[in-house]
Design a protein around this motif. Structure first.
Motif, PDB file in Angstrom:
ATOM      1  N   ARG A 169       0.769  -1.147   0.060  1.00 19.41           N
ATOM      2  CA  ARG A 169       0.230  -0.007  -0.015  1.00 19.41           C
ATOM      3  C   ARG A 169       0.816   1.275   0.089  1.00 19.41           C
ATOM      4  NH1 ARG A 169      -4.429   2.655  -1.647  1.00 19.41           N
ATOM      5  NH2 ARG A 169      -2.171   3.220  -2.758  1.00 19.41           N
ATOM      6  N   LEU A 170       2.025   1.175   0.611  1.00 15.54           N
ATOM      7  CA  LEU A 170       2.936   2.159   0.589  1.00 15.54           C
ATOM      8  C   LEU A 170       3.460   2.730  -0.640  1.00 15.54           C
ATOM      9  CD1 LEU A 170       4.133   4.354   2.817  1.00 15.54           C
ATOM     10  CD2 LEU A 170       6.169   3.047   3.148  1.00 15.54           C
ATOM     11  N   ALA A 171       3.984   1.594  -1.233  1.00 15.53           N
ATOM     12  CA  ALA A 171       4.551   1.900  -2.428  1.00 15.53           C
ATOM     13  C   ALA A 171       3.465   2.207  -3.625  1.00 15.53           C
ATOM     14  CB  ALA A 171       4.734   0.215  -2.996  1.00 15.53           C
ATOM     15  N   ARG A 172       2.533   1.897  -3.634  1.00 16.23           N
ATOM     16  CA  ARG A 172       1.277   2.498  -4.627  1.00 16.23           C
ATOM     17  C   ARG A 172       0.893   3.996  -4.145  1.00 16.23           C
ATOM     18  NH1 ARG A 172      -3.131   0.081  -4.068  1.00 16.23           N
ATOM     19  NH2 ARG A 172      -2.685  -1.507  -2.285  1.00 16.23           N
ATOM     20  N   LEU A 173       1.911   5.021  -4.555  1.00  8.74           N
ATOM     21  CA  LEU A 173       1.277   6.332  -4.109  1.00  8.74           C
ATOM     22  C   LEU A 173       0.800   6.993  -5.499  1.00  8.74           C
ATOM     23  CD1 LEU A 173       1.540   8.762  -1.972  1.00  8.74           C
ATOM     24  CD2 LEU A 173       3.807   9.018  -2.771  1.00  8.74           C
ATOM     25  N   ASP A 174      -0.415   7.536  -5.374  1.00 10.03           N
ATOM     26  CA  ASP A 174      -1.051   8.194  -6.583  1.00 10.03           C
ATOM     27  C   ASP A 174      -2.143   8.913  -5.980  1.00 10.03           C
ATOM     28  OD1 ASP A 174      -2.035   8.721  -8.980  1.00 10.03           O
ATOM     29  OD2 ASP A 174      -3.434   6.871  -9.113  1.00 10.03           O
ATOM     30  N   TYR A 175      -1.618  10.165  -5.677  1.00  7.89           N
ATOM     31  CA  TYR A 175      -2.457  11.431  -4.957  1.00  7.89           C
ATOM     32  C   TYR A 175      -3.085  12.486  -5.898  1.00  7.89           C
ATOM     33  CZ  TYR A 175       1.204  14.261  -3.788  1.00  7.89           C
ATOM     34  OH  TYR A 175       2.234  15.270  -3.752  1.00  7.89           O
ATOM     35  N   ASP A 176      -4.091  13.011  -5.487  1.00 11.39           N
ATOM     36  CA  ASP A 176      -4.559  14.326  -5.882  1.00 11.39           C
ATOM     37  C   ASP A 176      -3.698  15.364  -5.318  1.00 11.39           C
ATOM     38  OD1 ASP A 176      -5.726  16.803  -6.943  1.00 11.39           O
ATOM     39  OD2 ASP A 176      -7.689  15.583  -7.171  1.00 11.39           O
ATOM     40  N   MET A 177      -2.918  15.734  -6.089  1.00 13.02           N
ATOM     41  CA  MET A 177      -1.770  17.012  -5.816  1.00 13.02           C
ATOM     42  C   MET A 177      -2.540  18.115  -5.322  1.00 13.02           C
ATOM     43  SD  MET A 177       1.921  17.894  -7.110  1.00 13.02           S
ATOM     44  CE  MET A 177       3.210  19.126  -6.107  1.00 13.02           C
ATOM     45  N   ASP A 178      -3.404  18.818  -6.199  1.00 12.79           N
ATOM     46  CA  ASP A 178      -4.231  20.124  -6.158  1.00 12.79           C
ATOM     47  C   ASP A 178      -5.173  19.976  -4.837  1.00 12.79           C
ATOM     48  OD1 ASP A 178      -3.118  20.982  -8.081  1.00 12.79           O
ATOM     49  OD2 ASP A 178      -4.527  20.753  -9.490  1.00 12.79           O
ATOM     50  N   VAL A 179      -5.809  18.877  -4.690  1.00 10.59           N
ATOM     51  CA  VAL A 179      -6.607  18.795  -3.666  1.00 10.59           C
ATOM     52  C   VAL A 179      -6.051  18.492  -2.306  1.00 10.59           C
ATOM     53  CG1 VAL A 179      -8.520  17.215  -2.479  1.00 10.59           C
ATOM     54  CG2 VAL A 179      -8.507  17.801  -4.779  1.00 10.59           C
ATOM     55  N   LEU A 180      -4.822  17.752  -2.259  1.00  9.41           N
ATOM     56  CA  LEU A 180      -4.105  17.383  -0.987  1.00  9.41           C
ATOM     57  C   LEU A 180      -3.485  18.748  -0.621  1.00  9.41           C
ATOM     58  CD1 LEU A 180      -3.117  15.649   1.115  1.00  9.41           C
ATOM     59  CD2 LEU A 180      -1.254  14.901  -0.375  1.00  9.41           C
ATOM     60  N   GLY A 181      -2.790  19.368  -1.562  1.00 12.47           N
ATOM     61  CA  GLY A 181      -2.059  20.677  -1.395  1.00 12.47           C
ATOM     62  C   GLY A 181      -3.114  21.737  -0.822  1.00 12.47           C
ATOM     63  N   ALA A 182      -4.289  21.628  -1.139  1.00 10.50           N
ATOM     64  CA  ALA A 182      -5.340  22.800  -0.646  1.00 10.50           C
ATOM     65  C   ALA A 182      -5.497  22.443   0.871  1.00 10.50           C
ATOM     66  CB  ALA A 182      -6.323  22.639  -1.454  1.00 10.50           C
ATOM     67  N   LEU A 183      -5.874  21.122   1.062  1.00 11.55           N
ATOM     68  CA  LEU A 183      -6.268  20.753   2.363  1.00 11.55           C
ATOM     69  C   LEU A 183      -4.870  21.046   3.394  1.00 11.55           C
ATOM     70  CD1 LEU A 183      -7.914  19.052   4.632  1.00 11.55           C
ATOM     71  CD2 LEU A 183      -6.830  16.949   3.716  1.00 11.55           C
ATOM     72  N   MET A 184      -3.669  20.636   3.059  1.00  9.52           N
ATOM     73  CA  MET A 184      -2.602  21.133   3.717  1.00  9.52           C
ATOM     74  C   MET A 184      -2.453  22.288   3.918  1.00  9.52           C
ATOM     75  SD  MET A 184      -0.013  18.009   2.057  1.00  9.52           S
ATOM     76  CE  MET A 184       1.355  18.416   3.265  1.00  9.52           C
ATOM     77  N   ALA A 185      -2.504  23.259   3.219  1.00 11.69           N
ATOM     78  CA  ALA A 185      -2.418  24.708   3.227  1.00 11.69           C
ATOM     79  C   ALA A 185      -3.429  25.172   4.476  1.00 11.69           C
ATOM     80  CB  ALA A 185      -2.612  25.553   2.053  1.00 11.69           C
ATOM     81  N   ARG A 186      -4.715  24.578   4.294  1.00 21.81           N
ATOM     82  CA  ARG A 186      -5.697  25.072   5.259  1.00 21.81           C
ATOM     83  C   ARG A 186      -5.301  24.492   6.670  1.00 21.81           C
ATOM     84  NH1 ARG A 186     -10.140  22.073   3.474  1.00 21.81           N
ATOM     85  NH2 ARG A 186     -10.486  21.107   5.411  1.00 21.81           N
ATOM     86  N   LEU A 187      -4.814  23.535   6.900  1.00 20.88           N
ATOM     87  CA  LEU A 187      -4.475  22.815   8.012  1.00 20.88           C
ATOM     88  C   LEU A 187      -2.947  23.044   8.597  1.00 20.88           C
ATOM     89  CD1 LEU A 187      -6.570  19.368   7.833  1.00 20.88           C
ATOM     90  CD2 LEU A 187      -7.306  21.882   8.859  1.00 20.88           C
ATOM     91  N   ASP A 188      -2.122  23.885   7.782  1.00 16.74           N
ATOM     92  CA  ASP A 188      -0.977  24.161   7.962  1.00 16.74           C
ATOM     93  C   ASP A 188       0.097  22.837   8.275  1.00 16.74           C
ATOM     94  OD1 ASP A 188       1.399  25.850   8.720  1.00 16.74           O
ATOM     95  OD2 ASP A 188       0.918  25.671  10.808  1.00 16.74           O
ATOM     96  N   TRP A 189      -0.400  21.899   7.466  1.00 13.46           N
ATOM     97  CA  TRP A 189       0.647  20.854   7.365  1.00 13.46           C
ATOM     98  C   TRP A 189       1.744  20.774   6.440  1.00 13.46           C
ATOM     99  CZ3 TRP A 189      -3.956  16.871   6.565  1.00 13.46           C
ATOM    100  CH2 TRP A 189      -4.773  16.791   8.110  1.00 13.46           C
ATOM    101  N   THR A 190       2.826  20.375   6.623  1.00 14.01           N
ATOM    102  CA  THR A 190       4.111  20.738   5.647  1.00 14.01           C
ATOM    103  C   THR A 190       4.290  19.446   4.823  1.00 14.01           C
ATOM    104  OG1 THR A 190       5.188  21.808   7.529  1.00 14.01           O
ATOM    105  CG2 THR A 190       6.474  21.119   5.897  1.00 14.01           C
ATOM    106  N   THR A 191       4.421  18.114   5.326  1.00 16.91           N
ATOM    107  CA  THR A 191       4.267  17.064   4.426  1.00 16.91           C
ATOM    108  C   THR A 191       3.368  16.012   5.163  1.00 16.91           C
ATOM    109  OG1 THR A 191       5.969  15.730   5.635  1.00 16.91           O
ATOM    110  CG2 THR A 191       6.693  17.372   3.850  1.00 16.91           C
ATOM    111  N   VAL A 192       3.152  15.123   4.340  1.00 12.48           N
ATOM    112  CA  VAL A 192       2.189  14.090   5.032  1.00 12.48           C
ATOM    113  C   VAL A 192       3.183  12.895   5.233  1.00 12.48           C
ATOM    114  CG1 VAL A 192       0.258  12.252   4.586  1.00 12.48           C
ATOM    115  CG2 VAL A 192       0.131  14.654   3.698  1.00 12.48           C
TER     116      VAL A 192
END
Length: 280
Positions: A169-192
């Motif tokens: 599961r860790l090896a299969r990384l395929d995320y929505d960069m725009d959606v995740l970036g917006a969420l992280m900006a809102r919550l002040d997360w630097t990386t996941v």
């Protein structure tokens, strides 16, 4: 500004995480530092200004924004500094607080640096935010390891910790960069901090970093420190304990991060790694 180029958490220039290092950024303003970081193109570039008390003011910029603390750029900066001025103890004054860094020559003759983070802490992730995060990652609740609960962790910067139930599961990384970036900006997360536990003291990690304009970080010392604090706070390790975090393997840039978790609840987490200059 003279930008040095290093990889941290590897003795091989083909591995680790590249970082820019400016050992004297005196007089540079924020737009200038951001422009240099963008031109360097690494996930972070560290800018150093010597202090009259012997310490160093250090700021970290990704190609898109300033971040309060960066572990791999700290290791790279400390090794670059030691190569020019000799090994020893350094005091990095960062936006996150005072970070002490020791440099030394190992048995193999290579310089290594060990930072001690600011006191770590963690916080719950709300159900709605967790659902958003998993949706952006394209993960489901069934993909998670129930022994390592989702939680936001801090040791200079905030990182949600999400544990995979399997290495596949860790090896299969395929995320929505725009959606995740917006969420992280809102919550002040630097990386996941995506992790998988191989054994009691060995972990594998991947770190999406859309706020910095980087799909994935090959080695994330700040997240490793935060993760060490998370494990201690939740009683998932018995300190004092030394952990090994493997990161970057899925990117073809293998990195090894050594994390030492002391037993004292308010003490910082130690993160050890090598660094080597990039040629050219």
């Amino acid at each position: 500004m003279d930008v040095l180029r290093y990889v941290a958490f590897s003795a091989d220039p083909a591995g680790g995480n590249p970082a820019g290092v400016v050992l004297d950024a005196a007089g540079a303003d924020e737009p200038a530092m951001l422009a240099v970081a963008a031109e360097a193109g690494y996930s972070e570039t560290a800018f150093v200004v010597p202090r009259t008390d012997g310490g160093l003011d250090v700021r970290y910029f990704s190609p898109l924004a300033e971040v309060p603390f960066c572990g791999h750029a700290t290791i790279a900066t400390a090794v670059a500094y030691a190569e020019r001025f000799g090994p020893g103890e350094l005091a990095f004054h960062t936006r996150a607080g005072l970070v002490r860094v020791g440099t030394s020559v190992g048995p193999d003759g290579r310089l290594a640096a060990e930072l001690v983070s600011v006191p770590p802490k963690s916080a719950p992730i709300g159900a709605a935010e967790l659902a958003e995060l998993l949706g952006a990652l394209r993960w489901s609740a069934a993909d998670l390891d129930p022994a390592l609960p989702p939680r936001a962790a801090y040791a200079g910067a905030w990182h949600p910790v999400i544990a995979a139930g399997s290495r596949d599961r860790l090896a299969r990384l395929d995320y929505d960069m725009d959606v995740l970036g917006a969420l992280m900006a809102r919550l002040d997360w630097t990386t996941v901090d995506l992790v998988w536990r191989e054994s009691a003291t060995v972990f594998h990690a991947r770190n999406p970093f859309p706020p910095g304009g980087v799909v994935e970080d090959p080695a994330t010392g700040a997240a490793a420190a935060a993760f060490g604090g998370y494990l201690r706070e939740l009683g998932l390790v018995v300190p004092p304990v030394t952990l090994t975090v493997h990161q970057g393997d899925d990117l073809g840039r293998p990195s090894v991060i050594t994390v030492t978790v002391p037993p004292y609840p308010d003490s910082g987490i130690a993160v050890l790694g090598t660094a080597v200059a990039l040629g050219g």
